[in-house]
Design a protein around this motif. Structure first.
Motif, short mmCIF file in Angstrom:
data_model
loop_
_atom_site.label_atom_id
_atom_site.label_comp_id
_atom_site.label_asym_id
_atom_site.label_seq_id
_atom_site.Cartn_x
_atom_site.Cartn_y
_atom_site.Cartn_z
N GLN A 50 0.83 -1.21 0.00
CA GLN A 50 0.00 0.00 0.00
C GLN A 50 0.86 1.26 0.00
OE1 GLN A 50 -2.51 -0.63 3.43
NE2 GLN A 50 -3.72 -2.21 2.43
N SER A 51 1.83 1.28 -0.90
CA SER A 51 2.81 2.36 -0.93
C SER A 51 2.96 2.91 -2.33
CB SER A 51 4.16 1.86 -0.40
OG SER A 51 4.06 1.51 0.97
N GLN A 52 3.64 4.05 -2.44
CA GLN A 52 3.86 4.72 -3.71
C GLN A 52 5.36 4.90 -3.94
OE1 GLN A 52 0.89 5.31 -5.30
NE2 GLN A 52 -0.06 4.52 -3.42
N ASN A 53 5.77 4.83 -5.21
CA ASN A 53 7.15 5.14 -5.59
C ASN A 53 8.14 4.22 -4.87
OD1 ASN A 53 6.35 7.37 -7.29
ND2 ASN A 53 5.98 8.53 -5.40
N VAL A 54 8.19 3.00 -5.35
CA VAL A 54 8.97 1.93 -4.72
C VAL A 54 10.12 1.54 -5.65
CG1 VAL A 54 8.92 -0.42 -3.84
CG2 VAL A 54 6.92 1.07 -3.51
N LEU A 55 11.33 1.55 -5.13
CA LEU A 55 12.50 1.09 -5.87
C LEU A 55 13.20 0.02 -5.04
CD1 LEU A 55 14.67 1.16 -8.09
CD2 LEU A 55 15.68 3.14 -6.91
N MET A 56 13.33 -1.20 -5.61
CA MET A 56 14.00 -2.31 -4.94
C MET A 56 15.08 -2.83 -5.87
SD MET A 56 10.55 -4.18 -3.52
CE MET A 56 11.35 -5.21 -2.30
N GLU A 57 16.35 -2.78 -5.42
CA GLU A 57 17.45 -3.14 -6.31
C GLU A 57 18.61 -3.75 -5.52
OE1 GLU A 57 18.91 0.35 -8.31
OE2 GLU A 57 18.97 1.54 -6.47
N HIS A 58 19.28 -4.72 -6.17
CA HIS A 58 20.49 -5.35 -5.62
C HIS A 58 20.23 -6.05 -4.28
CE1 HIS A 58 22.71 -3.22 -8.74
NE2 HIS A 58 22.18 -2.10 -8.33
N ASN A 59 19.04 -6.62 -4.12
CA ASN A 59 18.70 -7.33 -2.89
C ASN A 59 18.78 -8.84 -3.10
OD1 ASN A 59 17.84 -4.91 -1.32
ND2 ASN A 59 16.31 -4.77 -2.94
N PHE A 60 18.70 -9.57 -1.98
CA PHE A 60 18.79 -11.03 -1.99
C PHE A 60 17.74 -11.58 -1.04
CE2 PHE A 60 20.51 -15.04 -0.30
CZ PHE A 60 20.82 -15.72 -1.47
N ALA A 61 16.89 -12.50 -1.54
CA ALA A 61 15.84 -13.10 -0.72
C ALA A 61 15.92 -14.61 -0.83
CB ALA A 61 14.47 -12.61 -1.16
N TYR A 62 15.93 -15.29 0.32
CA TYR A 62 16.14 -16.74 0.36
C TYR A 62 15.25 -17.36 1.42
CZ TYR A 62 18.81 -21.16 0.54
OH TYR A 62 19.18 -22.48 0.50
N GLY A 63 14.45 -18.36 1.01
CA GLY A 63 13.75 -19.20 1.97
C GLY A 63 12.37 -18.77 2.40
N SER A 64 11.75 -17.80 1.71
CA SER A 64 10.41 -17.34 2.12
C SER A 64 9.35 -18.37 1.74
CB SER A 64 10.07 -16.01 1.43
OG SER A 64 10.96 -15.00 1.83
N ALA A 65 8.42 -18.61 2.65
CA ALA A 65 7.35 -19.57 2.41
C ALA A 65 6.20 -18.97 1.61
CB ALA A 65 6.82 -20.12 3.72
N ASP A 66 6.26 -17.68 1.30
CA ASP A 66 5.31 -17.06 0.37
C ASP A 66 6.11 -16.40 -0.75
OD1 ASP A 66 3.33 -15.23 -0.86
OD2 ASP A 66 2.02 -15.98 0.71
N ALA A 67 6.59 -15.18 -0.56
CA ALA A 67 7.34 -14.49 -1.62
C ALA A 67 8.59 -13.85 -1.04
CB ALA A 67 6.47 -13.43 -2.29
N GLY A 68 9.69 -14.00 -1.73
CA GLY A 68 10.94 -13.40 -1.28
C GLY A 68 10.96 -11.90 -1.47
N ILE A 69 10.60 -11.43 -2.66
CA ILE A 69 10.54 -10.00 -2.97
C ILE A 69 9.13 -9.71 -3.46
CG2 ILE A 69 11.43 -8.18 -4.47
CD1 ILE A 69 14.11 -9.75 -4.49
N TYR A 70 8.41 -8.90 -2.71
CA TYR A 70 6.97 -8.73 -2.93
C TYR A 70 6.64 -7.25 -2.90
CZ TYR A 70 1.97 -8.64 -1.62
OH TYR A 70 0.64 -8.38 -1.55
#
Length: 314
Positions: free
Chosen positions: A205-225
């Motif tokens: 529920q946010s505006q103007n989102v920048l996600m870069e150079h991240n690492f997600a491991y082991g999430s039981a739903d979504a790593g990067i959401y």
């Protein structure tokens, strides 16, 4: 912070920024390789504080491994802490009613955090560690669903640290305008299981989102959401061994590119669910990603739990 959609020229120029899938195991601690997350070799632009360029410095105690330079008036959390210390109280004190445009620097090492760290309605605040491998926070015995929870606020920057074993969600941001998450990891070690945490990096529920150079491991739903949000760029991230690697839900104006999704049950998902506050998404572009070997067993619940293993993009 305004996130602009890349033009065709930008799309071509960014094709060379793809990242590889290798990770190292150091004991039982997952270590993110330089190949997983690109290093910044030039001065870095801090998008969360109005685009200020940080000049290179020689003092390694004043700069993260990604190249982010800590300003002279930075707030240092528990600078004398030793590996294994619980730094919960120091974090709560530093982030309670934190001043506008503050840069809060967490210590270098491996530390315990024993409850959710909530940050309310900040403006221009940067929360940083010394690097994605250099500042590691373990929430394995913490109280509360979220490791970090940001509520409201404008122009928030989150960067250069790792969150391990959150009870449910790694870093959740709700109702903010201007979010930059970079060089940050959320990890649940061991096999992918249903009782792992649900979401790794989780703007909602946010505006103007920048996600870069991240690492997600082991999430039981979504790593990067990203959910119920608008004007979004998700680029140059690695999502590995999650149920869903990257997920865009009920969101508009999103560009998802130059990411690596490998070893998940499903690589990259974009869809709408009924009954949510933002009912419909649209104008989602998914291009120039690497999605392969996404064949893990789907241990998820809810909508993401029906994605068949072997799904690259859905």
């Amino acid at each position: 912070m305004n996130v602009t959609q890349p033009s065709t020229t930008w799309q071509k120029a960014l094709l060379c920024a793809a990242i590889s899938s290798s990770i190292l195991l150091s004991g039982c601690k997952i270590k993110i390789n330089d190949d997983d997350v690109d290093k910044v070799t030039d001065a870095v632009v801090n998008a969360g504080t109005g685009g200020t360029t940080n000049a290179p410095v020689t003092d390694p105690s004043k700069v993260s491994t990604s190249g982010f330079v800590f300003p002279a008036d930075a707030i240092y959390v528990a600078p004398d802490a030793n590996d294994g210390d619980d730094i919960t109280n120091e974090l709560l004190l530093a982030l309670f009613e934190v001043a506008d445009d503050a840069v809060v620097v967490m210590p270098q090492g491996n530390f315990v955090v024993s409850e959710t760290i909530t940050v309310a309605a900040t403006n221009g605040v940067t929360l940083t560690g010394y690097g994605i491998n250099e500042t590691n926070l373990n929430f394995v015995n913490a109280t509360g669903d979220d490791a970090f929870r940001f509520e409201g606020g404008n122009d928030i920057t989150i960067r250069d640290f790792g969150v391990y074993e959150a009870q449910k969600n790694g870093i959740k941001v709700v109702g903010a305008n201007g979010i930059h998450i970079a060089y940050t990891a959320t990890v649940w070690e061991g096999p992918l299981e249903a009782d792992n945490g649900a979401y790794g990096l989780y703007p909602l529920q946010s505006q103007n989102v920048l996600m870069e150079h991240n690492f997600a491991y082991g999430s039981a739903d979504a790593g990067i959401y990203v959910g119920q949000s608008n004007n979004i760029v998700v680029r140059n991230n690695t999502a590995k061994n999650n149920v869903a690697g990257i997920e865009i839900e009920n969101s508009t104006l999103a560009d998802v590119y130059n990411n690596l999704a490998v070893g998940n049950a499903a690589g990259i998902l974009s869809f709408d669910l009924p009954g949510l506050e933002q009912g419909y998404g649209g104008s989602v572009r998914i291009f120039s990603n690497d999605a392969y070997a996404n064949n893990a067993d789907n241990v998820g619940n809810g909508a993401v739990g029906i994605a068949p293993p072997g799904t690259g993009v859905l």
